[in-house]
Design a protein around this motif. Structure first.
Motif: not given
Length: 189
Positions: A141-149, A166-174, A177-180
């Motif tokens: 999951l590409v952190s700098d090619a995703t966005a939200t409101f 950031q909290t959505a990414l933290a919930s998904l990472n490891e 997905a691998q957040v990269v």
């Protein structure tokens, strides 16, 4: 994390549509204003290497939605507009796997590794990422090619778009997905 080149790698671009340009409609604040540009750069690499590409388009069943097929907001943003012959997956729920043939297409092509970019981090990107992980794909999951409101909390709190992201990414990472970063993906393609 290793930067070994990966095989059987597909790019999934989720809901990068013109309707998301209307920041006021979605809450008034947004993070990662270059997310679509980063997604477009990855798309260019995929096209140059002739790798599998899947464009996901949210087609809301609500006739008043900015993402309904009758609305100009339903169109893909120009930076990631599909070319003739590229696969477009139309969905009307959060997951790109529900009510579509995405899994069948991935499995038929023997895809094992997914790179996910798009909008929005905490909705369709998150839901699709979770399902992809549960289906057994290796997901990046590409952190700098995703966005939200930004969002209002259940008690009226204001949560910034960056906090939601950031909290959505933290919930998904490891877990799913691998957040990269996009720079990391460019190393493994």
């Amino acid at each position: 994390m290793s930067s070994t080149k990966l095989n059987n790698l597909a790019l999934i671009l989720i809901d990068i549509q013109k309707g998301f340009d209307d920041i006021a409609y979605w809450g008034g604040d947004r993070n990662n204003v270059t997310a679509e540009q980063k997604a477009g750069e990855l798309l260019g690499i995929w096209r140059a290497k002739n790798l599998p590409i899947f464009h996901v388009q949210h087609c809301s069943s609500n006739p008043n939605s900015i993402l309904n097929e009758t609305s100009p907001g339903n169109e893909f943003q120009d930076v990631v507009k599909p070319l003739e012959g590229e696969t477009v997956i139309k969905k009307n729920v959060n997951s790109a796997f529900i009510g579509t043939n995405l899994k069948e297409l991935l499995d038929t092509a023997k895809i094992e590794n997914l790179v996910i970019v798009g909008l929005t981090t905490d909705h369709c990107v998150s839901t699709t990422t979770r399902m992809a992980g549960n289906f057994g794909y290796s997901v990046y999951l590409v952190s700098d090619a995703t966005a939200t409101f930004n969002k209002k909390g259940i008690n009226g709190e204001d949560f910034s778009a960056e906090i939601i992201h950031q909290t959505a990414l933290a919930s998904l990472n490891e877990e799913f997905a691998q957040v990269v970063t996009s720079a990391f993906i460019q190393q493994i393609v």
